[in-house]
Design an enzyme around this catalytic site. Structure first.
Site, mmCIF file in Angstrom:
data_model
loop_
_atom_site.group_PDB
_atom_site.id
_atom_site.type_symbol
_atom_site.label_atom_id
_atom_site.label_comp_id
_atom_site.label_asym_id
_atom_site.label_seq_id
_atom_site.Cartn_x
_atom_site.Cartn_y
_atom_site.Cartn_z
ATOM 1 N N SER A 1 -0.414 4.498 -5.516
ATOM 2 C CA SER A 1 -1.846 4.770 -6.078
ATOM 3 C C SER A 1 -2.334 5.781 -5.304
ATOM 4 O O SER A 1 -3.459 6.429 -5.655
ATOM 5 C CB SER A 1 -2.800 3.418 -5.641
ATOM 6 O OG SER A 1 -2.849 2.493 -6.618
ATOM 7 N N SER B 1 -4.394 3.709 -8.460
ATOM 8 C CA SER B 1 -5.956 3.274 -8.474
ATOM 9 C C SER B 1 -6.497 4.276 -7.770
ATOM 10 O O SER B 1 -7.947 4.311 -7.966
ATOM 11 C CB SER B 1 -5.905 2.046 -7.951
ATOM 12 O OG SER B 1 -5.617 2.023 -6.531
ATOM 13 N N LYS C 1 -11.881 6.333 -0.430
ATOM 14 C CA LYS C 1 -11.886 5.261 -1.536
ATOM 15 C C LYS C 1 -12.771 4.075 -1.264
ATOM 16 O O LYS C 1 -12.742 3.789 0.046
ATOM 17 C CB LYS C 1 -10.392 4.993 -1.757
ATOM 18 C CG LYS C 1 -9.853 4.080 -2.744
ATOM 19 C CD LYS C 1 -8.480 3.797 -2.844
ATOM 20 C CE LYS C 1 -8.103 2.952 -4.204
ATOM 21 N NZ LYS C 1 -6.574 2.966 -4.032
#
Ligand code: GLN
Length: 481
Positions: free
Chosen positions: A178, A154, A79
């Site tokens: 997330s 997210s 990420k």
């Protein structure tokens, strides 16, 4: 057989038996990326060229029988709020669009020691604030099961990447759900470890008392392998804990609690059905299951949306045009900061900073932030009491299946509600996992969440694997391989 569909242990066994080379798998995941990226946009950057040499080194280690690590040659996506030295870390924000990391996050150092291959940096909601990956400054990510739908957020890019098999596993971060929510929306396993077991050093801070790095994977065992590689005490993270794991039974001597408040209004029938299905399986195997009430869970969203924005307003103060990333000039230094922050941050990040600054301001501090802290403490105590009665708690991971792109963008409150089931584990620092269990009538994945007491991560993984084996979810979106 397509190796990109296999689990880490299966792949490692093929590498060891010299039936598959790391460089072959590496080419395969990039072929999958070439087939899927235009439609999904899971990655912000792909590292194909740079790692060809590293893949060849893995080949050599396996051909010489010298590899000692389960993650050697395994392609993992990261990420883009986790720092990898000499690569950009943008947090999907204009503010950091030209920022290059001068150091590795602890989790990256640890994975490098295992000779993991990084496939690239994945898209996210700006600074990890969001539930759909629609808040990225660099465009949307789509759900690999159906591109009309969001992948969740997210960590939506990480989930879409594993879903489309353009990586074997991925790292995400979880502040209020997330990791687990996008994993559930994409038919994957998402694991948020106990707060403090995985170092946050090198993770760009959103809300420091809630943030936690963890894996998004195809199987529970893959999550276990990654967790055991990235966890451990770290002197560079003041909230890091010694990972002394508690042993809780995972066999049918364990007692399971169904959280009443997460099986009521606001939760779709489809989501409830998945929990009921798993409960029936557990009962048939002899587990004791009972309903548990934790009334304060109903306040989770209110507590979170005071604490997380308060911490974010402090953490994001560092992006001032002086120290990092973007600078937009002005006539005075004050004007320069104002212009930089006005242009660098997107709407959701600004909303959170405003909310947080308000909650922390003199006169309101006690009334808002102080009360939220009190309620958080009460929630921690409630969970501790509950875990005297039960070993594991079960609930849906999300109130519904994935929603359509654009469906909730104009209504932030509705978007916030999609984290109702995941936020409590962050507030209480508990380990929590989402396991895929079935498909909705729209053919989109659904999952259940299991939580347990702090530092019982390994037992939680063992118990989850039992459920995974019983449910036998066929977790593969069609059309990308
Ligand atoms: N969706 C939640 C939020 O917007 C959680 C985000 C996260 O876990 N990073 O804050």
């Amino acid at each position: 057989m397509d190796a990109s569909n296999l689990s880490i242990r299966e792949i490692n066994s093929l590498f060891t038996k010299k039936e598959l080379k790391p460089s072959e798998l590496y080419s395969k995941v990039f072929e999958n990326a070439a087939n899927s990226e235009a439609a999904l946009h899971a990655h912000l950057t792909l590292f194909e060229e740079e790692n060809i040499k590293k893949a060849a080194e893995s080949d050599k280690r396996f051909s010489n029988g010298e590899s000692a690590s389960l993650l050697d040659g395994i392609p993992i996506a990261i990420k883009d709020n986790i720092n990898i030295k000499n690569y950009k870390t943008t947090c999907s924000s204009k503010m950091l669009s030209n920022y290059t990391s001068p150091y590795d996050a602890t989790v990256i150092e640890k994975l490098k020691e295992q000779n993991t291959l990084f496939t690239g940096k994945t898209n996210l909601d700006e600074f990890a604030m969001g539930s759909s990956t629609e808040n990225s400054a660099f465009g949307l990510t789509k759900n690999p099961w159906n591109t009309d739908y969001v992948p969740g957020g997210s960590s939506g890019g990480s989930a879409a990447s594993v879903g489309a098999r353009s990586s074997i596993a991925a790292l995400g971060s979880d502040t209020g759900g997330s990791i687990r929510q996008p994993a559930s929306f994409c038919g994957l396993v998402g694991f948020k470890p106990t707060y403090g077991t995985v170092s946050r050093f090198g993770l760009v801070a959103f809300a420091s008392s809630l943030d936690q790095i963890g894996p998004i994977t195809k199987t529970v065992d893959d999550s276990r392998i990654i967790f055991s590689s990235i966890s451990g005490e770290d002197s560079r993270d003041a909230t890091s804990v010694i990972n002394n794991q508690l042993n809780i039974p995972s066999d049918n001597t364990a007692t399971i609690g169904v959280i009443k408040e997460l099986m009521e209004d606001g939760i779709s029938d489809e989501a409830k059905n998945e929990v009921n299905k798993v409960v029936e399986i557990l009962k048939s195997k002899g587990y004791k299951v009972k309903e548990i009430s934790i009334p304060i869970i109903k306040l989770s969203i209110s507590i979170y949306y005071l604490i997380a924005p308060a911490e974010c307003s402090a953490n994001l103060a560092r992006f001032d045009g002086v120290r990092y990333g973007l600078r937009v000039d002005g006539n005075t230094s004050y004007e320069m900061m104002e212009n930089t922050r006005a242009e660098g941050f997107g709407a959701e990040v600004k909303r959170r900073i405003l909310l947080g600054t308000y909650a922390l301001s003199a006169g309101y501090y006690d009334e808002y932030y102080g009360k939220a802290l009190q309620a958080r403490k009460e929630m921690i105590d409630e969970f501790a009491k509950t875990f005297k009665d039960v070993d594991y708690l079960i609930s849906p991971t999300t109130p519904t299946q994935a929603f359509k792109s654009g469906e909730k963008t104009s209504n932030p409150l509705e978007m916030y509600m999609s984290d109702l089931c995941t936020i409590p584990a962050n507030l209480a620092g508990l380990p929590a996992i989402s396991i895929p269990t079935g498909l909705s009538k729209d053919e989109l994945p659904l999952g259940v969440q299991i939580m347990s007491k702090p530092l019982s991560d390994n037992s939680l993984l063992d118990f989850s694997e039992i459920i995974e084996n019983e449910v036998q979810f066929d977790g593969q979106p069609k059309g990308w391989l």
